[in-house]
Design a protein around this motif. Structure first.
Motif, PDB file in Angstrom:
ATOM      1  N   MET A 146      77.116  39.889  36.586  1.00 20.07           N
ATOM      2  CA  MET A 146      75.825  39.221  36.433  1.00 20.07           C
ATOM      3  C   MET A 146      74.723  40.254  36.335  1.00 20.07           C
ATOM      4  O   MET A 146      74.679  41.197  37.107  1.00 20.07           O
ATOM      5  CB  MET A 146      75.556  38.327  37.642  1.00 20.07           C
ATOM      6  N   GLN A 147      73.851  40.019  35.384  1.00 19.11           N
ATOM      7  CA  GLN A 147      72.758  40.960  35.196  1.00 19.11           C
ATOM      8  C   GLN A 147      71.498  40.204  34.770  1.00 19.11           C
ATOM      9  O   GLN A 147      71.576  39.253  33.996  1.00 19.11           O
ATOM     10  CB  GLN A 147      73.116  41.993  34.136  1.00 19.11           C
ATOM     11  N   LEU A 148      70.375  40.660  35.299  1.00 17.47           N
ATOM     12  CA  LEU A 148      69.103  40.086  34.883  1.00 17.47           C
ATOM     13  C   LEU A 148      68.671  40.739  33.578  1.00 17.47           C
ATOM     14  O   LEU A 148      68.771  41.951  33.415  1.00 17.47           O
ATOM     15  CB  LEU A 148      68.030  40.313  35.948  1.00 17.47           C
ATOM     16  N   GLN A 149      68.192  39.917  32.667  1.00 12.63           N
ATOM     17  CA  GLN A 149      67.678  40.404  31.394  1.00 12.63           C
ATOM     18  C   GLN A 149      66.249  40.912  31.571  1.00 12.63           C
ATOM     19  O   GLN A 149      65.561  40.556  32.525  1.00 12.63           O
ATOM     20  CB  GLN A 149      67.659  39.275  30.360  1.00 12.63           C
ATOM     21  N   VAL A 150      65.810  41.703  30.599  1.00 14.88           N
ATOM     22  CA  VAL A 150      64.399  42.082  30.542  1.00 14.88           C
ATOM     23  C   VAL A 150      63.600  40.790  30.392  1.00 14.88           C
ATOM     24  O   VAL A 150      63.986  39.897  29.642  1.00 14.88           O
ATOM     25  CB  VAL A 150      64.142  43.026  29.342  1.00 14.88           C
ATOM     26  N   ASN A 151      62.530  40.657  31.107  1.00  7.96           N
ATOM     27  CA  ASN A 151      61.673  39.462  31.097  1.00  7.96           C
ATOM     28  C   ASN A 151      62.307  38.235  31.737  1.00  7.96           C
ATOM     29  O   ASN A 151      61.859  37.115  31.487  1.00  7.96           O
ATOM     30  CB  ASN A 151      61.197  39.114  29.679  1.00  7.96           C
ATOM     31  N   ALA A 152      63.357  38.423  32.541  1.00  6.60           N
ATOM     32  CA  ALA A 152      63.902  37.281  33.291  1.00  6.60           C
ATOM     33  C   ALA A 152      62.743  36.662  34.063  1.00  6.60           C
ATOM     34  O   ALA A 152      62.010  37.351  34.778  1.00  6.60           O
ATOM     35  CB  ALA A 152      64.998  37.737  34.241  1.00  6.60           C
ATOM     36  N   THR A 153      62.562  35.377  33.907  1.00  2.00           N
ATOM     37  CA  THR A 153      61.394  34.694  34.463  1.00  2.00           C
ATOM     38  C   THR A 153      61.793  33.790  35.622  1.00  2.00           C
ATOM     39  O   THR A 153      62.692  32.965  35.489  1.00  2.00           O
ATOM     40  CB  THR A 153      60.686  33.884  33.356  1.00  2.00           C
ATOM     41  N   LEU A 154      61.098  33.966  36.739  1.00  2.00           N
ATOM     42  CA  LEU A 154      61.290  33.129  37.915  1.00  2.00           C
ATOM     43  C   LEU A 154      60.412  31.893  37.779  1.00  2.00           C
ATOM     44  O   LEU A 154      59.199  32.006  37.575  1.00  2.00           O
ATOM     45  CB  LEU A 154      60.914  33.907  39.181  1.00  2.00           C
ATOM     46  N   ILE A 155      61.030  30.726  37.869  1.00  4.20           N
ATOM     47  CA  ILE A 155      60.292  29.466  37.771  1.00  4.20           C
ATOM     48  C   ILE A 155      60.364  28.745  39.115  1.00  4.20           C
ATOM     49  O   ILE A 155      61.445  28.373  39.564  1.00  4.20           O
ATOM     50  CB  ILE A 155      60.847  28.579  36.640  1.00  4.20           C
ATOM     51  N   LEU A 156      59.201  28.564  39.748  1.00  2.00           N
ATOM     52  CA  LEU A 156      59.090  27.856  41.026  1.00  2.00           C
ATOM     53  C   LEU A 156      58.661  26.426  40.730  1.00  2.00           C
ATOM     54  O   LEU A 156      57.584  26.208  40.174  1.00  2.00           O
ATOM     55  CB  LEU A 156      58.049  28.506  41.925  1.00  2.00           C
ATOM     56  N   ILE A 157      59.510  25.479  41.103  1.00  6.84           N
ATOM     57  CA  ILE A 157      59.239  24.080  40.775  1.00  6.84           C
ATOM     58  C   ILE A 157      58.720  23.310  41.991  1.00  6.84           C
ATOM     59  O   ILE A 157      59.374  23.258  43.038  1.00  6.84           O
ATOM     60  CB  ILE A 157      60.503  23.406  40.207  1.00  6.84           C
ATOM     61  N   THR A 202      73.415  32.292  44.142  1.00  5.40           N
ATOM     62  CA  THR A 202      72.706  32.377  45.418  1.00  5.40           C
ATOM     63  C   THR A 202      71.568  33.387  45.295  1.00  5.40           C
ATOM     64  O   THR A 202      71.531  34.185  44.356  1.00  5.40           O
ATOM     65  CB  THR A 202      73.644  32.820  46.552  1.00  5.40           C
ATOM     66  N   THR A 203      70.685  33.359  46.272  1.00  2.48           N
ATOM     67  CA  THR A 203      69.607  34.351  46.313  1.00  2.48           C
ATOM     68  C   THR A 203      70.190  35.758  46.320  1.00  2.48           C
ATOM     69  O   THR A 203      69.715  36.644  45.603  1.00  2.48           O
ATOM     70  CB  THR A 203      68.728  34.125  47.562  1.00  2.48           C
ATOM     71  N   ARG A 204      71.223  35.959  47.106  1.00  2.00           N
ATOM     72  CA  ARG A 204      71.863  37.282  47.184  1.00  2.00           C
ATOM     73  C   ARG A 204      72.368  37.727  45.813  1.00  2.00           C
ATOM     74  O   ARG A 204      72.196  38.877  45.424  1.00  2.00           O
ATOM     75  CB  ARG A 204      73.005  37.252  48.200  1.00  2.00           C
ATOM     76  N   ASP A 205      72.989  36.805  45.056  1.00  2.00           N
ATOM     77  CA  ASP A 205      73.461  37.136  43.701  1.00  2.00           C
ATOM     78  C   ASP A 205      72.311  37.640  42.826  1.00  2.00           C
ATOM     79  O   ASP A 205      72.448  38.634  42.124  1.00  2.00           O
ATOM     80  CB  ASP A 205      74.056  35.911  43.012  1.00  2.00           C
ATOM     81  N   VAL A 206      71.184  36.931  42.881  1.00  2.00           N
ATOM     82  CA  VAL A 206      70.043  37.286  42.057  1.00  2.00           C
ATOM     83  C   VAL A 206      69.467  38.638  42.487  1.00  2.00           C
ATOM     84  O   VAL A 206      69.164  39.492  41.633  1.00  2.00           O
ATOM     85  CB  VAL A 206      68.956  36.196  42.117  1.00  2.00           C
ATOM     86  N   LEU A 207      69.312  38.837  43.788  1.00  2.00           N
ATOM     87  CA  LEU A 207      68.765  40.108  44.265  1.00  2.00           C
ATOM     88  C   LEU A 207      69.668  41.276  43.914  1.00  2.00           C
ATOM     89  O   LEU A 207      69.193  42.351  43.529  1.00  2.00           O
ATOM     90  CB  LEU A 207      68.501  40.039  45.772  1.00  2.00           C
ATOM     91  N   MET A 208      70.962  41.078  44.005  1.00  2.00           N
ATOM     92  CA  MET A 208      71.908  42.139  43.627  1.00  2.00           C
ATOM     93  C   MET A 208      71.808  42.426  42.119  1.00  2.00           C
ATOM     94  O   MET A 208      71.813  43.571  41.699  1.00  2.00           O
ATOM     95  CB  MET A 208      73.346  41.744  43.987  1.00  2.00           C
ATOM     96  N   ALA A 209      71.705  41.388  41.314  1.00  2.00           N
ATOM     97  CA  ALA A 209      71.563  41.559  39.873  1.00  2.00           C
ATOM     98  C   ALA A 209      70.238  42.253  39.548  1.00  2.00           C
ATOM     99  O   ALA A 209      70.161  43.062  38.628  1.00  2.00           O
ATOM    100  CB  ALA A 209      71.629  40.205  39.159  1.00  2.00           C
TER     101      ALA A 209
END
Length: 188
Positions: free
Chosen positions: A1-12, A177-184
């Motif tokens: 898993m990897q975050l792309q350039v400009n990965a956007t966090l959307i808070l709903i 999970t949050t951990r997955d995203v932070l690691m990515a």
């Protein structure tokens, strides 16, 4: 898993009204902590953040305009330069400028957090997936409430949450999970 350039966090729908007791029992009591953790991570890196605010059409709603419930919770108040998308239905893409804003920003990946998992989160993630975005729904940074099904059977919030995530996983989004995203985010 990897975050792309400009990965956007959307808070709903991180608005004050979501804490209204009449909404009933909820799951994931630590969801706001996880959302805050991700928001801090994004802001520290100057990555794009979009806030979604629900402006209900129903006077009975906790998100009825011109009352306190419609306001953002203090800890999730948008900063200068962080766009706010105002919606009147669960799907943040419907009748808003969200898709155009994402396209202008060259965004290909969305990280979705917020409330309610079975409602605005699921509706927005479905459209995001259908539009071709690589969509991650952060399960421990979302929550929902007890809900009655069509046949009158009540389901606890955790069951409603699990079913909504099951509806999304693999077809419209990747549930993480949050951990997955932070690691990515640290790898990228």
């Amino acid at each position: 898993m990897q975050l792309q350039v400009n990965a956007t966090l959307i808070l709903i729908d991180q608005q004050k009204g979501i804490h209204e007791p009449r909404l009933g029992p909820r799951n994931n009591p630590q969801a706001e902590e996880r959302i805050a953790e991700l928001l801090e991570h994004w802001r520290a890196r100057s990555w794009p953040v979009i806030h979604v605010q629900h402006l209900s059409r129903s006077p009975e709603s906790v998100f009825w305009p011109q009352q306190l419930g419609v306001e953002f919770q203090q800890r999730f108040m948008p900063l200068a330069g962080e766009p706010v998308i105002q919606k009147q239905v669960p799907d943040a893409f419907c009748a808003t400028g969200l898709a155009a804003d994402l396209q202008r920003g060259g965004v290909g990946q969305l990280i979705i957090v917020g409330v309610a998992t079975h409602n605005s989160v699921e509706a927005t993630a479905r459209t995001a997936g259908n539009l071709g975005y690589e969509t991650w729904v952060v399960e421990d940074a979302c929550y929902t409430f007890d809900k009655q099904d069509y046949f009158g059977q009540w389901h606890c919030a955790q069951q409603v949450h699990a079913m909504a995530l099951g509806n999304l996983q693999g077809e419209y989004a990747t549930v993480v999970t949050t951990r997955d995203v932070l690691m990515a985010g640290r790898a990228g």
